[in-house]
Scaffold this active site. Structure first.
Site, PDB file in Angstrom:
ATOM      1  N   CYS A 129      -1.114  -8.035   2.488  1.00 19.15           N
ATOM      2  CA  CYS A 129      -1.802  -7.475   1.314  1.00 19.15           C
ATOM      3  C   CYS A 129      -1.304  -8.155   0.039  1.00 19.15           C
ATOM      4  CB  CYS A 129      -1.611  -5.952   1.293  1.00 19.15           C
ATOM      5  SG  CYS A 129      -2.749  -5.101   0.185  1.00 19.15           S
TER       6      CYS A 129
ATOM      7  N   HIS B  10      -3.014  -4.138   6.978  1.00 13.30           N
ATOM      8  CA  HIS B  10      -1.622  -3.673   7.044  1.00 13.30           C
ATOM      9  C   HIS B  10      -1.188  -3.403   8.481  1.00 13.30           C
ATOM     10  CE1 HIS B  10      -0.766  -2.930   2.723  1.00 13.30           C
ATOM     11  NE2 HIS B  10      -2.083  -2.800   2.635  1.00 13.30           N
TER      12      HIS B  10
ATOM     13  N   GLU C 206       1.706  -2.907   9.554  1.00 16.81           N
ATOM     14  CA  GLU C 206       2.781  -1.900   9.582  1.00 16.81           C
ATOM     15  C   GLU C 206       2.231  -0.476   9.580  1.00 16.81           C
ATOM     16  OE1 GLU C 206       1.769  -3.430   6.949  1.00 16.81           O
ATOM     17  OE2 GLU C 206       1.852  -2.076   5.217  1.00 16.81           O
TER      18      GLU C 206
END
Lengths: 736, 245
Positions: B94, B211, B213
């Site tokens: 990002c 993302h 994560e």
């Protein structure tokens, strides 16, 4: 020299209040002192018309560690060494004037309220009200507010996990923007907003102080206004990046052991932060305004003390630890500047260098007068209660009415809004916006989950303030119950009109009484709140709108429930009603009447004990793993609730229960205290048995399956066509 | 490069003022992946103790001027350049992707989303290249469900650059439908060629807007992001095992 009416108007004090100040001081206040009084005796800071009423709220409970009123927000123990703090606050007036910055700084302000307690902010929610989107000004406000929340919230790294939006003509020109923040506190991490030890240092951290927002509390938030655009300079401008850095630095400071207290600078800026911290401890403060870092030259002490520049916090630093704090903030490229000291004499002294500019006893300053003006039951109520809903439409148009209702901006999907909010950062969001009645966050390091929701229905309160207030509390709590949680506490934001009008004051008084009674019935405290009065435009008050934020705890986050039907062949049950019988009264204050008949009539009511039994039952069923889904019956009634369950699960439904009475009322009526649940066929009987044992009426509604939602003889619609109406309703209204 | 001494790969998670996915990346690496992670403040200049450097999401320096435009000048970014030159693995997520483009470590630029709005939603990424070090655990054509959360993810590169990225196999992920079709409807931000993630020519620096994560646990967001993190861990292990490294 007597003070001019113009000066009093500017700070929104009455002549009588001015005389009271002279009496307390035993002299005329100087300009700076008058400014301090104007800010702290404003409706916004002083709660002049609401404080006596708020005493009705239950504020204590076994798990309440700090009660509302003692600090910025109450603290609730949730076990596993964790506590939650949360609060909801309005930013209605600034948002009416400048929607982007008004909403953005509303988010920023509520975050700092939670931060001031040493808590890590873990969730944001918001509750919004606008006039109909058919008016260009309302579109502008709606888009500006949503962009402001998105622009600020996304930058600070706190997930915006939930909220609700309603549209009604009563909010034209006076939108409501209520923002809620939830924070998590490890045990022992609580920082109080105290300044008790003489010799300790007041340090101002964060942004520079500018001329923005002067008279925000007294001028903007505490009276009605017609010339909105002239008020624009009193709206603050937010810097979410600075806020994000401030969060990290303040949390580090809170853990450092060098702080005695911490307080955010919100309404009335430095004045309220310093004076209220001292007042809570019975101490005094001495502030040298010449040491306050400025954004612009030439500011007077008056302006410095009343500035509402954003992203500032006041730290009360233990004597001798100032340098450590300065270095800690420097690491984050932030300033921490000593601007004064705590004193022991209960006096607030403001100096400009060596020159004294104000000297007032803090208890005098902070204790605003309170009022209990006359209340009068609104004259419109009798007429609206007596009004009878139009005869039911022919049942063959059931499907098309359902689709029109689903497309109503009040019911339609809010996806176009929440997809603009980061609802996943911090990676704790288990139930996301649009999936259920409440958002669920898991609590790292434990098995627990936190369910959070905001709700309120101004239409119901307008039609019966006491019942409507109770229903707001009931629905917010029912929302977290439908996620499988046990509600632990609520926060409230009371949005009302001008309290000096007897009918408005009646609404305020009755709504608070109803809310308090519902809290007692549910056994949960109010831990924080905010009051926003004078919400009027063109002399007309908004719907009386208490918004309630509820927080609940799930022992196992993995057991959370969502609204969507989970599988084909499950049994769908209605808890809270024994039959599908429709009566006129069920349509009271319904979206059906408002949207399709343009009528806001009837007399909403709620059985508080029945509501409490229902909520206990649903939580218990969820905890024991008996349910596959749960969804509150709310706006749009049973039919809309069922359709939402079907759309979310992409599984159809066929009703088996038979209808009697008015079919429109049976399907679209909004009688409260009802929840649609689904269970596997093997468990349905047990759910019904447990409902019976709990004294909760229940009904087997039908079964899931197929690609249509079917109420035989009335509605038979493919899910896809319902999805089209529901998913695009809001966007179509906006682009119409 | 660091060498693995305790059998755990070491991830350095960069923290700029305004970064907010640092904690998420840290727990993804530590808790979900089971490797080591440490935060690295933007004022630091030495990354030699790490096997992989992560530039997380957020709004570094408030994204003032342009996303990533100020962060590229922070002291740690010089260290990132050296780290990458020496072959270290770098992943920018990002805002991290934006910083890598601004720094010139990756080609192209990330512009405002074409609809001008922020988007936080689930996206589906078709894996275009299944190879070490970032996607070895995937199969080419596999679809990963990984969410986005950005206002400036509209990847742009000129035709020549795009052709080079294609030819070199530097495009790792494209936005697709859940069943793997790369369509305009599946593109959430107007990216050229539906590009969601690319690597540098050498293949050791990845930038991606989604993302991963946020997709490392079944309870929260699913586990497809682990495919990327596990691939990185595999690459680090195989490098450590290589005799001449």
């Amino acid at each position: 020299m007597p003070v001019s009416q113009e000066t009093l108007d500017q700070i929104a004090l009455t002549r009588a209040e001015y005389d009271m100040i002279v009496e307390k001081l035993e002299r005329e206040p100087n300009t700076v002192e008058l400014g301090l009084f104007g800010a702290l005796w404003s409706e916004h800071c002083g709660y002049k018309h609401s404080r006596p009423l708020l005493r009705s709220f239950p504020t204590t409970g076994a798990s309440v560690q700090v009660a509302a009123g003692q600090e910025n927000a109450g603290v609730v123990d949730i076990g596993d060494g964790l506590s939650v703090v949360f609060k909801i606050e309005s930013h209605n007036h600034p948002s009416a004037v400048e929607p982007y910055q008004g909403a953005a700084t509303g988010v920023g302000g509520i975050i700092r309220d939670i931060l001031a307690m040493g808590a890590r902010p873990i969730a944001l929610l918001n509750s919004l009200r606008f006039g109909p989107l058919s008016e260009p000004r309302n579109k502008f406000l709606f888009q500006g507010v949503v962009s402001g929340i998105s622009g600020y919230g996304n930058c600070v790294g706190i997930p915006d996990v939930g909220g609700e939006i309603q549209f009604a003509p009563a909010y034209s020109g006076n939108p409501l923007v209520n923002a809620m923040c939830v924070g998590l506190l490890p045990q022992g991490a609580l920082v109080r907003s105290r300044a008790s030890t003489p010799g300790n240092t007041l340090m101002l951290v964060g942004s520079g102080t500018g001329r923005d927002g002067i008279h925000g509390a007294s001028g903007l938030a505490s009276r009605s206004f017609e010339e909105e655009r002239e008020m624009r300079p009193t709206v603050q401008v937010g810097d979410p990046f600075l806020e994000k850095v401030l969060i990290e630095a303040c949390l580090e400071a809170a853990r450092s052991g060098h702080l005695e207290g911490m307080q955010d600078l919100g309404a009335a800026g430095l004045t309220s932060a310093a004076m209220e911290s001292a007042q809570r401890s019975g101490s005094g403060v001495r502030i040298d305004v010449s040491r306050v870092p400025r954004r612009e030259p030439g500011m007077s002490p008056y302006e410095v003390m009343l500035s509402e520049s954003q992203e500032r916090m006041l730290l009360i630093v233990k004597q001798g630890h100032e340098e450590e704090i300065r270095e800690l903030f420097e690491k984050w490229d932030l300033r921490a500047v000593a601007i004064g000291t705590v004193t022991g004499d209960g006096v607030g002294r403001i100096l400009d260098g060596d020159e004294p500019v104000a000297e007032v006893r803090i208890d005098t300053l902070v204790e605003a007068p309170t009022y209990r003006p006359p209340a009068q039951r609104p004259s419109y109520l009798a007429r609206l209660h007596a009004a009878v809903p139009p005869t039911p439409p022919p049942d063959r148009i059931g499907g098309s009415l359902l689709k029109r209702l689903l497309a109503s901006p009040n019911i339609a999907s809010k996806r176009m809004v929440y997809r603009q909010y980061d609802h996943e950062v911090q990676t704790n969001t288990v139930v996301k916006p649009g999936q259920g009645d409440a958002a669920v966050l898991r609590l790292r390091g434990t098995k627990k989950g936190l369910a959070v929701a905001v709700d309120g229905n101004g239409r119901h309160v307008h039609l019966e303030p006491y019942a409507g207030g109770a229903m707001a509390v009931a629905e917010a709590c029912r929302n977290v119950v439908c996620a499988g949680a046990t509600p632990v506490a609520v926060t409230d934001c009371l949005n009302f009109g001008n309290p000096r009008k007897p009918e408005v004051y009646y609404q305020l008084q009755q709504a608070i009484e109803g809310m308090a009674a519902m809290c007692r019935a549910l056994g949960i405290p109010v831990v924080s709140g905010n009051v926003s009065l004078y919400n009027e435009s063109q002399g007309k008050a908004i719907y009386p709108t208490p918004i309630v934020g509820a927080v609940g705890v799930l022992q196992q986050a993995e057991q959370r429930l969502t609204a969507g039907f989970a599988a084909e062949g499950d049994v769908v049950l209605l808890l809270g009603a024994a039959a599908l019988r429709g009566e006129d009264a069920d349509l009271s204050g319904s979206e059906f009447l408002a949207h399709l008949h343009n009528q806001v009539i009837g007399r909403p009511s709620i059985d508080m004990e029945a509501e409490a039994r229902l909520q206990r039952l649903v939580t218990g069923l969820a905890q024991d793993g008996l349910l596959r889904s749960a969804h509150d019956c709310s706006d749009g009634g049973l039919a809309v609730a069922i359709v939402e369950c079907s759309m979310l699960g992409n599984v159809g439904f066929t009703a088996e229960a038979s209808l009697s009475g008015r079919w429109d009322a049976a399907l679209f009526g909004e009688r409260p205290s009802r929840v649609v649940v689904s269970a596997s066929p093997e468990r349905a009987a047990e759910v019904l048995r447990r409902a019976h044992d709990a004294g909760v009426p229940a009904l087997r509604l039908g079964v899931t399956g197929g690609a249509n939602v079917r109420f035989p003889g009335l509605i038979d619609e493919p899910i896809a066509s319902l999805v089209d109406a529901y998913d695009n309703g809001l966007e179509r209204a906006l682009n119409a | 490069m660091a060498t693995i001494t305790d059998n755990k790969a070491r991830f350095g998670i960069l923290v700029f003022p305004g970064t907010w996915s640092d904690g998420d990346c840290h727990s993804a690496v530590r808790d979900a992946l089971g490797e080591d992670a440490a935060f690295v403040f933007h004022k630091e200049t030495d990354l030699s103790r790490f096997d992989c450097v992560v530039l997380p999401g957020g709004f570094s320096y408030g994204d003032y001027l342009r996303p990533g435009a100020i962060a590229r000048f922070s002291p740690v970014m010089q260290a990132v350049s050296r780290f990458a030159e020496q072959g270290g693995l770098v992943i920018g997520i990002c805002n991290g992707f934006q910083i890598l483009c601004e720094s010139g470590l990756l080609p192209g630029a990330l512009m405002r989303n074409n609809h001008l709005e922020f988007r936080c939603q689930q996206t589906y990424l078709r894996v275009e290249q299944a190879k070490a070090p970032f996607t070895s655990r995937a199969a080419a054509g596999q679809v990963l469900a990984i969410p986005i959360s950005h206002g400036d993810g509209n990847y742009y590169a000129d035709d020549a650059t795009l052709a080079r990225l294609e030819a070199n196999g530097q495009i790792l992920f494209r936005y697709a439908t859940a069943d793997g079709q790369v369509t305009p409807e599946a593109n959430p931000n107007g990216s050229r060629g539906n590009i969601a993630g690319i690597v540098n020519e050498r293949g050791n620096v990845l930038g991606m807007m989604p993302h991963p994560e946020r997709a490392v646990e079944a309870l929260v967001g699913g586990t497809d992001g682990l495919v990327i993190f596990r691939s990185i861990a595999d690459a680090i292990r195989s490098r450590a095992a290589a005799p001449h490294h």
